[in-house]
Scaffold this active site. Structure first.
Site, mmCIF file in Angstrom:
data_model
loop_
_atom_site.group_PDB
_atom_site.id
_atom_site.type_symbol
_atom_site.label_atom_id
_atom_site.label_comp_id
_atom_site.label_asym_id
_atom_site.label_seq_id
_atom_site.Cartn_x
_atom_site.Cartn_y
_atom_site.Cartn_z
ATOM 1 N N ASP A 1 -6.137 -6.416 5.270
ATOM 2 C CA ASP A 1 -7.299 -5.734 4.710
ATOM 3 C C ASP A 1 -8.332 -6.762 4.246
ATOM 4 O O ASP A 1 -9.526 -6.696 4.581
ATOM 5 C CB ASP A 1 -6.836 -4.855 3.533
ATOM 6 C CG ASP A 1 -7.918 -3.924 3.013
ATOM 7 O OD1 ASP A 1 -9.054 -4.002 3.493
ATOM 8 O OD2 ASP A 1 -7.610 -3.127 2.108
ATOM 9 N N TYR B 1 0.797 -1.223 0.000
ATOM 10 C CA TYR B 1 0.000 0.000 0.000
ATOM 11 C C TYR B 1 0.831 1.275 0.000
ATOM 12 O O TYR B 1 0.292 2.372 0.036
ATOM 13 C CB TYR B 1 -0.943 0.017 1.221
ATOM 14 C CG TYR B 1 -2.137 -0.919 1.089
ATOM 15 C CD1 TYR B 1 -2.181 -1.907 0.112
ATOM 16 C CD2 TYR B 1 -3.215 -0.818 1.945
ATOM 17 C CE1 TYR B 1 -3.256 -2.763 -0.007
ATOM 18 C CE2 TYR B 1 -4.306 -1.671 1.829
ATOM 19 C CZ TYR B 1 -4.316 -2.648 0.852
ATOM 20 O OH TYR B 1 -5.397 -3.490 0.734
ATOM 21 N N LYS C 1 2.512 -15.568 3.107
ATOM 22 C CA LYS C 1 2.534 -16.451 1.935
ATOM 23 C C LYS C 1 4.006 -16.684 1.627
ATOM 24 O O LYS C 1 4.491 -16.385 0.535
ATOM 25 C CB LYS C 1 1.788 -15.747 0.775
ATOM 26 C CG LYS C 1 1.610 -16.557 -0.482
ATOM 27 C CD LYS C 1 0.499 -17.579 -0.418
ATOM 28 C CE LYS C 1 0.489 -18.425 -1.678
ATOM 29 N NZ LYS C 1 -0.440 -19.560 -1.614
ATOM 30 N N ASP D 1 -12.289 -8.122 6.147
ATOM 31 C CA ASP D 1 -13.642 -8.091 5.560
ATOM 32 C C ASP D 1 -14.278 -9.477 5.699
ATOM 33 O O ASP D 1 -15.470 -9.604 6.005
ATOM 34 C CB ASP D 1 -13.598 -7.684 4.074
ATOM 35 C CG ASP D 1 -13.860 -6.183 3.862
ATOM 36 O OD1 ASP D 1 -13.597 -5.393 4.794
ATOM 37 O OD2 ASP D 1 -14.337 -5.798 2.775
ATOM 38 N N ASP E 1 -3.925 -18.141 1.935
ATOM 39 C CA ASP E 1 -5.032 -18.855 1.274
ATOM 40 C C ASP E 1 -5.655 -19.867 2.238
ATOM 41 O O ASP E 1 -6.877 -19.980 2.344
ATOM 42 C CB ASP E 1 -4.587 -19.508 -0.048
ATOM 43 C CG ASP E 1 -3.211 -20.160 -0.002
ATOM 44 O OD1 ASP E 1 -2.538 -20.074 1.051
ATOM 45 O OD2 ASP E 1 -2.797 -20.769 -1.009
HETATM 46 C C1 COI Z 1 -9.616 1.849 0.962
HETATM 47 C C2 COI Z 1 -8.367 1.197 1.460
HETATM 48 C C3 COI Z 1 -7.214 2.156 1.365
HETATM 49 C C4 COI Z 1 -8.473 0.759 2.860
HETATM 50 C C5 COI Z 1 -9.307 -0.403 3.206
HETATM 51 O O1 COI Z 1 -9.991 -1.065 2.462
HETATM 52 C C6 COI Z 1 -9.241 -0.748 4.606
HETATM 53 O O2 COI Z 1 -8.439 -0.199 5.353
HETATM 54 O O3 COI Z 1 -9.997 -1.641 5.024
HETATM 55 MG MG MG Z 2 -10.744 -2.842 3.542
#
Ligand code: COI
Ligand code: MG
Ligand code: NAI
Length: 354
Positions: free
Chosen positions: A249, A141, A192, A253, A225
């Site tokens: 990240d 990033y 990984k 989610d 994975d």
């Molecule tokens: C939009 C990204 C820079 C950040 C992201 O998806 C996150 O930090 O969860």
């Molecule tokens: Mg995110």
């Protein structure tokens, strides 16, 4: 309600941002006010007009002046950044990541807990209560990349992941300390290293070395994975996960999805050295698909406020916020009516007040 922390004056920078960011931050602030009511601690908020509106009006994302002004605060509450009317990456990189990097938020803390009563898409989720320590200032990033022959069939696009011994060690040490303070004392490194041999081996060696300082902590390793498999089939195996910026990240989610959804997932971008304010925000983004409709769940932001309170030493207030969320969530299942963003926020604030 009186808190165990001594009374403070909290200078809070508020970056509501884009899309549902403005909607959920409003409710987060209500929760904060309710949690500190009667404690003697006061909050002075400064709104920062950052995001798509500002970019369209001025072409600016985050100036040095903005950054200096934000630095003069004790903490930051952020909603979400990103808008379909702005080229993808402009605000995410030029504003959100710039804040995290400039303020040295190297610990991106993302707790995942399955609250009682929450519907998980997993048939048998078990007792899910883990925390992801995502590195926040390095990895792919950092913007170390470029492209040549763009738009031609010969285009080459590079995005180089930067992993420094300094950066990896400090976040790994933080993750070990968090694992050592938890009952299960287990740390899982996710990477990984079978393919990403340069970065992966640095992470592996660092975990091995720092483990010597935390002999009570059991260390586990999963390739990323495989980690996605176990997050779905056996999430209770996780206690503390440490991983890089990109993997963290993605995994968080997924972690949100198994613990009731992205509307419940909170995060803290922490500067553990306290050389700059830490930033608290929901894991989710600006959700353009539901923005402006009062459909966003503000709970993730309210739980991020709990992390903020904890960070500033208001532990009792933080626990009250979490307890209010837990009680509210327990009653959601099978509820006849879907509440609006403002209704959920109002109900949570009332519960926090007790
Ligand atoms: C939009 C990204 C820079 C950040 C992201 O998806 C996150 O930090 O969860
Ligand atoms: Mg995110
Ligand atoms: N920390 C941040 O500011 C983040 C910003 N983004 C940005 O946000 C924009 C949208 O990104 P997406 O990939 O769509 O991710 P997103 O997290 O905004 O949305 C994904 C899905 O989750 C839903 N959702 C998100 N938050 C919700 C909430 N509180 N309550 C109910 N449903 C919710 C959305 O409606 C959507 O269907 C992009 O510009 C992206 O770059 C994405 C992630 C984090």
């Amino acid at each position: 309600m009186v808190d165990s922390a001594s009374a403070q004056h909290i200078r809070l920078a508020v970056v509501a941002g884009d899309g549902i960011g403005t909607e959920v931050v409003e409710q987060g602030l209500l929760a904060l006010e309710s949690a500190l009511h009667g404690s003697g601690t006061t909050v002075a908020t400064t709104d920062f007009d950052l995001g798509a509106r500002r970019w369209h009006a001025t072409g600016e994302t985050l100036t040095d002046t903005d950054l200096d002004a934000i630095r003069a605060h004790d903490a930051i509450l952020l909603g979400a950044i990103g808008d379909p009317t702005v080229p993808s990456g402009v605000l995410e990189r030029g504003l959100l990541l710039k804040l995290r990097f400039a303020l040295d938020h190297y610990v991106n803390l993302r707790p995942s807990k399955l609250f009682p009563g929450v519907a998980s898409p997993l048939a048998n989720p078990g007792d899910v209560d883990f925390v992801v320590v995502r590195e926040g200032t390095e990895g792919p990033y950092v913007g170390n990349g470029g492209a040549i022959r763009v738009g031609t069939p010969h285009e080459v696009a590079n995005e180089v992941s930067v992993n420094t011994a300094f950066g990896v060690e400090r976040v790994v040490r933080d993750a070990f300390a968090r694992a050592a303070a938890r009952p299960r004392k287990k740390l899982t490194l996710v990477h990984k290293h079978n393919v990403l041999v340069h970065a992966g081996h640095l992470w592996r060696r660092t975990v091995e070395a720092v483990n010597a300082e935390f002999p009570d902590v059991t260390v586990d390793y999963l390739h990323v994975d495989a980690a996605t498999i176990f997050l779905v089939t056996n999430p209770s195996r996780f206690d503390v996960i440490v991983t890089d910026n990109l993997f963290g990240d993605i995994l968080t989610d997924l972690a949100a999805a198994i613990t009731g959804g992205i509307g419940l997932a909170a995060s803290a971008n922490i500067n553990p050295d306290r050389t700059a304010p830490s930033m608290f925000e929901p894991v989710h983004g600006s959700a353009p698909d539901i923005a402006g409709q009062g459909k966003a769940d503000p709970t993730a932001t309210v739980l991020s406020v709990a992390l903020l309170l904890e960070h500033l030493g208001h532990t009792d207030a933080a626990r009250r916020v979490e307890a209010a969320v837990a009680a509210d969530i327990a009653e959601r299942r099978g509820a006849e009516r879907v509440r609006s963003t403002a209704e959920v926020g109002k109900d949570l604030a009332a519960r926090i007040a007790g």
